[in-house]
Write a protein that holds these residues in place. Structure first.
Motif, PDB file in Angstrom:
ATOM      1  N   ILE A   1       0.935  -1.259   0.010  1.00 42.50           N
ATOM      2  CA  ILE A   1      -0.069   0.192  -0.246  1.00 42.50           C
ATOM      3  C   ILE A   1       1.188   1.291   0.436  1.00 42.50           C
ATOM      4  CG2 ILE A   1       0.120   0.156   2.440  1.00 42.50           C
ATOM      5  CD1 ILE A   1      -3.047   0.185   2.315  1.00 42.50           C
ATOM      6  N   ASP A   2       0.458   2.437  -0.246  1.00 43.62           N
ATOM      7  CA  ASP A   2       0.857   3.644  -0.496  1.00 43.62           C
ATOM      8  C   ASP A   2       0.156   4.647   0.528  1.00 43.62           C
ATOM      9  OD1 ASP A   2       1.965   6.224  -0.934  1.00 43.62           O
ATOM     10  OD2 ASP A   2       1.550   6.501  -2.982  1.00 43.62           O
ATOM     11  N   LEU A   3       0.898   4.914   1.475  1.00 44.43           N
ATOM     12  CA  LEU A   3       0.152   5.230   2.661  1.00 44.43           C
ATOM     13  C   LEU A   3       0.712   6.351   3.177  1.00 44.43           C
ATOM     14  CD1 LEU A   3      -2.183   5.107   5.154  1.00 44.43           C
ATOM     15  CD2 LEU A   3      -0.513   3.693   6.287  1.00 44.43           C
ATOM     16  N   TRP A   4      -0.307   7.561   3.008  1.00 45.56           N
ATOM     17  CA  TRP A   4       0.692   8.698   4.245  1.00 45.56           C
ATOM     18  C   TRP A   4      -0.474   8.946   5.541  1.00 45.56           C
ATOM     19  CZ3 TRP A   4       3.758  12.408   3.206  1.00 45.56           C
ATOM     20  CH2 TRP A   4       4.299  12.397   1.295  1.00 45.56           C
ATOM     21  N   VAL A   5       0.462   8.752   6.947  1.00 38.98           N
ATOM     22  CA  VAL A   5      -0.282   8.962   8.214  1.00 38.98           C
ATOM     23  C   VAL A   5       0.268  10.652   8.452  1.00 38.98           C
ATOM     24  CG1 VAL A   5      -0.258   6.701   8.415  1.00 38.98           C
ATOM     25  CG2 VAL A   5       2.377   8.270   9.255  1.00 38.98           C
ATOM     26  N   VAL A   6      -0.750  11.140   8.954  1.00 35.48           N
ATOM     27  CA  VAL A   6      -0.797  12.361   9.594  1.00 35.48           C
ATOM     28  C   VAL A   6      -1.312  12.318  10.998  1.00 35.48           C
ATOM     29  CG1 VAL A   6      -1.668  15.112   9.426  1.00 35.48           C
ATOM     30  CG2 VAL A   6      -1.459  13.584   7.643  1.00 35.48           C
ATOM     31  N   PRO A   7      -0.510  12.364  12.377  1.00 37.88           N
ATOM     32  CA  PRO A   7      -1.087  11.513  13.527  1.00 37.88           C
ATOM     33  C   PRO A   7      -1.966  13.026  14.434  1.00 37.88           C
ATOM     34  CG  PRO A   7       0.883  10.888  12.993  1.00 37.88           C
ATOM     35  CD  PRO A   7       0.813  11.928  11.719  1.00 37.88           C
ATOM     36  N   VAL A   8      -1.238  14.085  13.649  1.00 44.90           N
ATOM     37  CA  VAL A   8      -1.782  15.439  14.920  1.00 44.90           C
ATOM     38  C   VAL A   8      -2.219  16.956  13.552  1.00 44.90           C
ATOM     39  CG1 VAL A   8      -1.685  17.239  16.676  1.00 44.90           C
ATOM     40  CG2 VAL A   8      -0.559  14.828  17.047  1.00 44.90           C
ATOM     41  N   VAL A   9      -3.354  16.146  12.778  1.00 49.79           N
ATOM     42  CA  VAL A   9      -3.852  17.766  12.332  1.00 49.79           C
ATOM     43  C   VAL A   9      -3.914  18.610  13.382  1.00 49.79           C
ATOM     44  CG1 VAL A   9      -5.597  18.519  10.583  1.00 49.79           C
ATOM     45  CG2 VAL A   9      -5.330  16.155  11.020  1.00 49.79           C
ATOM     46  N   ASN A  10      -4.206  19.147  14.564  1.00 47.42           N
ATOM     47  CA  ASN A  10      -4.156  20.030  14.630  1.00 47.42           C
ATOM     48  C   ASN A  10      -3.724  20.037  15.972  1.00 47.42           C
ATOM     49  OD1 ASN A  10      -5.739  22.232  16.303  1.00 47.42           O
ATOM     50  ND2 ASN A  10      -7.728  21.481  17.117  1.00 47.42           N
ATOM     51  N   PRO A  11      -2.094  20.798  15.920  1.00 47.44           N
ATOM     52  CA  PRO A  11      -1.074  20.243  17.147  1.00 47.44           C
ATOM     53  C   PRO A  11      -1.934  21.894  17.920  1.00 47.44           C
ATOM     54  CG  PRO A  11      -0.558  21.859  15.144  1.00 47.44           C
ATOM     55  CD  PRO A  11      -1.361  20.532  14.714  1.00 47.44           C
ATOM     56  N   ASP A  12      -2.141  22.932  18.104  1.00 50.77           N
ATOM     57  CA  ASP A  12      -2.303  23.811  19.495  1.00 50.77           C
ATOM     58  C   ASP A  12      -3.520  22.748  19.627  1.00 50.77           C
ATOM     59  OD1 ASP A  12      -0.779  25.431  17.874  1.00 50.77           O
ATOM     60  OD2 ASP A  12      -2.609  26.354  16.644  1.00 50.77           O
ATOM     61  N   GLY A  13      -4.376  22.740  19.433  1.00 50.57           N
ATOM     62  CA  GLY A  13      -5.799  21.912  20.383  1.00 50.57           C
ATOM     63  C   GLY A  13      -5.067  20.688  20.995  1.00 50.57           C
ATOM     64  N   PHE A  14      -4.078  19.801  20.685  1.00 47.06           N
ATOM     65  CA  PHE A  14      -3.868  18.947  21.050  1.00 47.06           C
ATOM     66  C   PHE A  14      -2.922  19.218  22.395  1.00 47.06           C
ATOM     67  CE2 PHE A  14       0.407  16.206  20.758  1.00 47.06           C
ATOM     68  CZ  PHE A  14       0.223  14.745  21.783  1.00 47.06           C
TER      69      PHE A  14
END
Length: 247
Positions: free
Chosen positions: A95-108
């Motif tokens: 598979i060709d997979l992109w992961v974005v663990p934290v889209v909202n770093p300020d909120g996180f």
């Protein structure tokens, strides 16, 4: 690209907003110390100028391209561990997979749902957007929203999995989601549910993506307190299997 003419017009307008708001994502990194990672990039920045990072794992020449993302709501942090474990583990195949663990770093970092301007990013996308106290000044008003839109436009994935908490289920609301929702339900061992957002969903990531692209985006909700083992051992294997990948 596989979008309709109307979609291309909308995305062109979104791109214009991005160019006004800030610089495009950084070029892909030349190397990454993690063995599974074949590419990495900063796809944008938050309100407080924190980077939003994406990592590509697996085989860029694979037939299936997918994106998995988490922490669109900053206080729904546990599922990010699934994506971090995939990123930091052994190489991925099939598979060709992109992961974005934290889209909202300020909120996180603040442990809150919204971004630094008090906007619910999952109500800020330009599809059936409704003005509320937390949906933003206008559709795609937030830099995090625009960064994700631009990134998905460039990647054009077949599958998008958006991880949330705490409703514990796979969203099968709407016919486009049902077949992929069933597959995710079977592999992730979560029940199928219709997440109609109470009085109706508006401005969500999955609404925007499913309307604009041929691919399918599905919301996956874990419970309020999933176990460490489930997030770091069980669910990464399950997600890869659901998307057609393996280690």
């Amino acid at each position: 690209m596989s979008r309709s003419p109307a979609a291309r017009v909308t995305l062109a307008a979104s791109a214009a907003l991005v160019l006004v708001a800030g610089a495009p994502p950084a070029a892909p990194a030349a190397q990454d110390a993690r063995p599974a990672v074949v590419q990495s990039r900063v796809i944008g920045h938050s309100v407080k100028d924190r980077p939003i990072r994406a990592w590509r794992v697996g085989d860029p020449d694979a037939r299936t391209r997918a994106v998995a993302l988490a922490s669109l709501h900053g206080d729904e942090a546990a599922p990010r561990m699934i994506l971090q474990q995939i990123r930091d583990g052994r190489p991925v195949e099939g598979i060709d997979l992109w992961v974005v663990p934290v889209v909202n770093p300020d909120g996180f970092l603040a442990d809150r749902r919204h971004n630094a301007r008090g906007v619910d990013l999952n109500r800020n996308f330009p599809r059936e957007w409704v003005r509320t106290a937390t949906s933003g000044r206008r559709p795609a008003s937030e830099p995090e929203t625009r960064a994700l839109m631009r990134f998905l436009d460039r990647v054009d994935p077949r599958f998008v999995v958006s991880f949330h908490q705490p409703l514990y289920g796979i969203d099968t609301y709407g016919p486009k989601k049902r077949w992929f929702g069933r597959r995710l339900s079977e592999e992730l061992n979560l029940p199928r549910k219709d997440f109609a957002c109470g009085s109706g969903c508006h401005g969500t990531l999955t609404q925007w993506f499913n309307n604009r692209f041929d691919g399918v985006a599905v919301t996956v909700e874990y419970g309020a307190d999933p176990s460490w083992r489930r997030m770091n051992v069980v669910a990464p294997r399950q997600l890869l299997r659901a998307l057609g990948g393996s280690r």
